[in-house]
Design an enzyme around this catalytic site. Structure first.
Site, mmCIF file in Angstrom:
data_model
loop_
_atom_site.group_PDB
_atom_site.id
_atom_site.type_symbol
_atom_site.label_atom_id
_atom_site.label_comp_id
_atom_site.label_asym_id
_atom_site.label_seq_id
_atom_site.Cartn_x
_atom_site.Cartn_y
_atom_site.Cartn_z
ATOM 1 N N GLU A 241 70.877 29.811 26.588
ATOM 2 C CA GLU A 241 70.688 28.928 27.736
ATOM 3 C C GLU A 241 71.754 27.845 27.685
ATOM 4 O O GLU A 241 72.416 27.660 26.666
ATOM 5 C CB GLU A 241 69.295 28.284 27.702
ATOM 6 C CG GLU A 241 69.071 27.385 26.497
ATOM 7 C CD GLU A 241 67.830 26.498 26.632
ATOM 8 O OE1 GLU A 241 67.333 26.326 27.754
ATOM 9 O OE2 GLU A 241 67.397 25.959 25.607
ATOM 10 N N ASN B 8 60.321 27.236 16.737
ATOM 11 C CA ASN B 8 61.489 27.353 17.609
ATOM 12 C C ASN B 8 62.077 26.003 17.998
ATOM 13 O O ASN B 8 62.739 25.874 19.017
ATOM 14 C CB ASN B 8 61.181 28.161 18.875
ATOM 15 C CG ASN B 8 60.847 29.599 18.541
ATOM 16 O OD1 ASN B 8 61.572 30.231 17.780
ATOM 17 N ND2 ASN B 8 59.757 30.096 19.068
HETATM 18 P P1 ADP Z 1 67.680 19.995 21.887
HETATM 19 O O1 ADP Z 1 68.290 21.354 21.921
HETATM 20 O O2 ADP Z 1 68.622 18.890 22.288
HETATM 21 O O3 ADP Z 1 66.891 19.706 20.681
HETATM 22 P P2 ADP Z 1 65.244 20.550 23.268
HETATM 23 O O4 ADP Z 1 65.301 21.661 24.245
HETATM 24 O O5 ADP Z 1 64.558 20.796 21.990
HETATM 25 O O6 ADP Z 1 66.700 20.041 23.076
HETATM 26 O O7 ADP Z 1 64.623 19.266 23.983
HETATM 27 C C1 ADP Z 1 65.055 17.922 23.760
HETATM 28 C C2 ADP Z 1 63.880 17.003 23.894
HETATM 29 O O8 ADP Z 1 63.363 17.021 25.189
HETATM 30 C C3 ADP Z 1 62.800 17.381 22.952
HETATM 31 O O9 ADP Z 1 62.332 16.197 22.365
HETATM 32 C C4 ADP Z 1 61.763 18.055 23.802
HETATM 33 O O10 ADP Z 1 60.476 17.682 23.365
HETATM 34 C C5 ADP Z 1 62.043 17.503 25.185
HETATM 35 N N1 ADP Z 1 61.993 18.553 26.195
HETATM 36 C C6 ADP Z 1 62.994 19.318 26.644
HETATM 37 N N2 ADP Z 1 62.622 20.133 27.621
HETATM 38 C C7 ADP Z 1 61.329 19.900 27.797
HETATM 39 C C8 ADP Z 1 60.354 20.420 28.684
HETATM 40 N N3 ADP Z 1 60.654 21.322 29.596
HETATM 41 N N4 ADP Z 1 59.103 19.949 28.581
HETATM 42 C C9 ADP Z 1 58.796 19.016 27.675
HETATM 43 N N5 ADP Z 1 59.673 18.466 26.836
HETATM 44 C C10 ADP Z 1 60.916 18.899 26.892
HETATM 45 P P1 ADP Z 2 64.209 26.316 24.570
HETATM 46 O O1 ADP Z 2 64.484 26.117 26.017
HETATM 47 O O2 ADP Z 2 62.786 26.133 24.229
HETATM 48 O O3 ADP Z 2 65.168 25.551 23.711
HETATM 49 P P2 ADP Z 2 65.696 28.719 23.828
HETATM 50 O O4 ADP Z 2 65.875 29.879 24.727
HETATM 51 O O5 ADP Z 2 66.887 27.838 23.632
HETATM 52 O O6 ADP Z 2 64.464 27.866 24.343
HETATM 53 O O7 ADP Z 2 65.176 29.227 22.431
HETATM 54 C C1 ADP Z 2 64.755 28.363 21.414
HETATM 55 C C2 ADP Z 2 64.852 29.045 20.054
HETATM 56 O O8 ADP Z 2 64.102 30.267 20.037
HETATM 57 C C3 ADP Z 2 66.250 29.471 19.664
HETATM 58 O O9 ADP Z 2 66.961 28.435 19.039
HETATM 59 C C4 ADP Z 2 65.978 30.640 18.724
HETATM 60 O O10 ADP Z 2 65.629 30.158 17.455
HETATM 61 C C5 ADP Z 2 64.756 31.303 19.307
HETATM 62 N N1 ADP Z 2 65.089 32.423 20.218
HETATM 63 C C6 ADP Z 2 65.209 32.358 21.559
HETATM 64 N N2 ADP Z 2 65.518 33.557 22.084
HETATM 65 C C7 ADP Z 2 65.619 34.427 21.062
HETATM 66 C C8 ADP Z 2 65.907 35.825 20.951
HETATM 67 N N3 ADP Z 2 66.152 36.589 22.010
HETATM 68 N N4 ADP Z 2 65.929 36.362 19.723
HETATM 69 C C9 ADP Z 2 65.667 35.619 18.645
HETATM 70 N N5 ADP Z 2 65.361 34.316 18.671
HETATM 71 C C10 ADP Z 2 65.345 33.693 19.855
HETATM 72 MG MG MG Z 3 67.156 25.755 23.583
#
Ligand code: ADP
Ligand code: ADP
Ligand code: MG
Length: 664
Positions: free
Chosen positions: A288, A235
């Site tokens: 989100e 993910n």
């Molecule tokens: P993007 O959608 O920009 O890739 P991510 O949600 O994957 O964003 O997070 C960006 C960076 O910040 C990643 O390198 C991730 O490891 C770090 N990061 C984001 N949220 C968290 C969190 N709640 N805890 C730990 N690392 C986080």
């Molecule tokens: P994070 O805060 O870790 O980035 P997200 O809610 O943005 O979490 O989800 C990260 C990834 O997980 C998405 O880019 C998608 O690939 C998958 N995902 C999240 N929610 C769903 C869903 N309801 N159905 C299918 N895939 C999902």
């Molecule tokens: Mg996300």
């Protein structure tokens, strides 16, 4: 206008922000932990302050330490980058109280969007499509099962405070919902200190498409089109592009307008990203909102020509946006590959060590193509275990998607990295994959196309011949130089006496002839024209072979060449024909039997050892837990056996391939 910016971050994003600040004539202040005292962002900034020991929870994310550096440096603004304190509303509040500009959104927007349950409710109120599900907190496993079956399987259990892919589980039935609930809850508690879990429908075969928004403090808000980030493992994104190959103009507009509506509902100001999941019928659902600059923002900059960091700085200074929705260009196609210190052959586990070689392709910006490389490392630098294992973000731009992919293939070929495990072979393999090239991608792409993990691309006939040709050329040029050094130069134009090239089970006779402007390489009964300026000592072999430009990584070993190219790695032997004949008579050396050993799959810390000497273990039984880069990995028995020796105890730091335990 802001005069001095402190960048509360490290690595590539700190360097990225410093670049734009410099361009705008703004002074920059870096902060660094002990592990980062020689880091690139420290060298690039005008001033730098130590903010504590290496672990980020003792340095980069300690609000007081950052506040002290702000005071000491006299910075009047802070850019938080991504990760770390970027979405920490307490930090934004502390800055506000101290009269320092936060180059990010207002506190209330961070708070509202920081929680997935709250943000989903807000989105629904603002008229944004949300994933069907239950927008409340789940009390216990029984309720999780009840709600999951009401929503209808498959469902996704998510941590409300989640991020970075943590605390997320798919459930396909009651049992998985029950187990997943507890697992997600535990992971959420340990990662975020908040164990609230909610459940939504799992959208199958989805694409991840997100909208970049930009708003000022005067109520103006625009969207800078979309980015597609469907190529994910665990993910987490690995390859992103803009625009998306899936959206039509009408869907793009709808998604853009809903994103702007959501931003305006929370009085958003600054750059932000609204993430959606899109199903096969182009129905899109809000996931989100990330209230910060996104890792993959460069692809948007490449197609719009807008510098997002500059806009964030201008907005934080109180300026109005200088353009409207209709002015925002969508020009050509951009790709981003995240180059990670992680081993694609070992299920993408992080890898650490010194970058004994780091040579990125040249950055260019021309009318029909561009290459951009955002990084925070340099040759000789160290990838430590303390932080995110991203080494660089390699981006290409071209007029259309195919051309951007071709640019990326070539840029990856020219990227030289040694000393650590890295994912370039995997990125190259994806860029060469017919399904990726056709644009038929979903977030399940990696799982579906590499179900047993990535094992490298095996050599077909064409690639075998290419590798043989490269090895013949490099060995010829190495020998030629040796002769020159020892003064035994042969007359110009004399044919290189024949050699045998062996690659896997194929053997070729080769002869090479130096001709004007190049070489004729006869491989078996085929002759190719080769042009190259390669010199012994160089690790990148760039050439034109039979009219096609190629670049491959080459490393000599006694008796041949190790060649790495587009996801394939091969050891190629080059020898005299009499030696080749004798080699046929040699017994084959078998690799050592490791089936009775449990090897440490990555450098890490042993957290627990779950078995004792004499224990009989079953297939799948947990043997021990290794922690690396903040992730706990349970190592399990691959077959039945009896433990005969244990070499490690909890607290040991092990290197990759160290033997943890042995079986009878
Ligand atoms: P993007 O959608 O920009 O890739 P991510 O949600 O994957 O964003 O997070 C960006 C960076 O910040 C990643 O390198 C991730 O490891 C770090 N990061 C984001 N949220 C968290 C969190 N709640 N805890 C730990 N690392 C986080
Ligand atoms: P994070 O805060 O870790 O980035 P997200 O809610 O943005 O979490 O989800 C990260 C990834 O997980 C998405 O880019 C998608 O690939 C998958 N995902 C999240 N929610 C769903 C869903 N309801 N159905 C299918 N895939 C999902
Ligand atoms: Mg996300």
């Amino acid at each position: 206008m802001i005069k001095k910016i402190l960048i509360a971050n490290r690595g590539e994003i700190a360097c990225r922000v410093i670049k734009t600040a410099k361009k705008m004539g703004i002074k920059t202040v870096a902060v660094y932990s002990d592990a980062d005292k020689n880091a690139l962002h420290v060298k690039m900034a005008d001033e730098a302050y130590n903010v504590g020991p290496s672990p980020s929870n003792q340095s980069y994310i300690v609000v007081e330490n950052i506040m002290k550096a702000i005071k000491d440096s006299g910075a009047d603004a802070v850019h938080p980058g991504y990760g770390f304190l970027s979405e920490n509303s307490k930090f934004a509040e502390a800055l506000e109280a101290a009269g320092i500009a936060f180059i990010g959104p207002p506190v209330n927007a961070i708070e509202a969007m920081g929680d997935k349950i709250t943000s989903k409710k807000l989105a629904a109120e603002a008229g944004v499509n949300t994933v069907p599900g239950f927008m409340g907190i789940i009390a216990d496993a029984d309720e999780a099962v009840k709600i999951s079956s009401e929503i209808g399987y498959p469902v996704m259990l998510k941590a409300s405070a989640g991020g970075g892919g943590k605390g997320m589980r798919i459930a396909w039935n009651d049992l998985e919902a029950r187990e997943g609930f507890q697992a997600s809850k535990n992971e959420a508690q340990s990662s975020f200190g908040d164990d609230r879990i909610f459940i939504e429908k799992f959208i199958t075969q989805p694409r991840h498409i997100e909208i970049q928004v930009l708003a000022d403090q005067h109520g103006n808000c625009v969207y800078l089109h979309e980015r597609e980030c469907s190529i994910q493992r665990r993910n987490q994104k690995v390859i992103e592009e803009a625009p998306s190959s899936f959206l039509d103009e009408a869907t793009r507009k709808k998604m853009g307008e809903q994103s702007v509506a959501l931003a305006q509902a929370v009085n958003y100001a600054s750059a932000g990203t609204v993430e959606f999941i899109v199903d096969g019928d182009r129905n899109f659902y809000f996931l989100e909102m990330n209230t910060r600059l996104q890792v993959e923002h460069p692809v948007t900059e490449l197609i719009t020509g807008i510098d997002l960091v500059e806009q964030m700085i201008r907005v934080a200074s109180g300026e109005k946006l200088s353009f409207e929705q209709k002015d925002i260009a969508m020009n050509g196609w951009a790709m981003e590959s995240r180059i990670y210190a992680e081993d694609p052959y070992r299920n993408f586990l992080p890898s650490i060590g010194r970058l004994s070689r780091y040579q990125a392709p040249l950055e260019i910006s021309e009318d029909t193509r561009a290459i951009r490389n955002d990084t925070g490392v340099y040759e000789g630098g160290e990838i430590s275990m303390y932080y995110d294992p991203m080494i660089a973000k390699l981006c290409t731009w071209a007029p259309d998607r195919n051309a951007a992919i071709i640019e990326m293939q070539s840029a990856l070929d020219h990227f030289e990295l040694e000393g650590i495990g890295h994912n370039i072979p995997f990125l190259s393999a994806v860029m060469d994959h017919p399904r990726f090239i056709s644009g038929d991608i979903t977030t399940a792409f990696i799982e579906e196309e590499y179900p047993d993990g990535f094992e490298g691309i095996s050599l077909d006939e064409k690639r075998t011949e290419l590798f043989a040709c490269i090895a013949a050329m490099t060995s010829y040029l190495r020998e030629t130089r040796k002769r020159q050094i020892s003064g035994r130069m042969r007359p110009a134009g004399a044919p290189y006496e024949s050699r045998v090239v062996q690659i896997n089970n194929s053997k070729f006779d080769v002869t090479i002839q130096s001709i004007k402007g190049g070489f004729n390489v006869a491989l078996g009964n085929k002759t190719q024209h080769v042009e190259t300026t390669w010199r012994p000592g160089q690790t990148l072999f760039a050439a034109t072979i039979g009219g096609a430009k190629i670049a491959a990584n080459v490393t000599a070993f006694s008796g041949g060449e190790i060649i790495k190219y587009r996801g394939s790695t091969s050891k190629v032997s080059v020898m005299r024909s009499d030696v080749a004949h004798l080699l046929d008579l040699m017994p084959v050396k078998l690799p050592p039997d490791t089936s009775k050993l449990l090897l440490c799959p990555m450098p890490g810390l042993i957290k627990t050892v779950n078995v004792e000497i004499g224990d009989e273990v079953q297939d799948g039984q947990a043997l021990c837990t290794v922690e690396a880069m903040k992730m706990e990995n349970v190592l399990r028995a691959e077959r039945r056996g009896t433990v005969s020796k244990i070499n490690a105890i909890a607290g040991d730091n092990l290197a990759v391939d160290e033997i943890i335990m042995e079986f009878e």
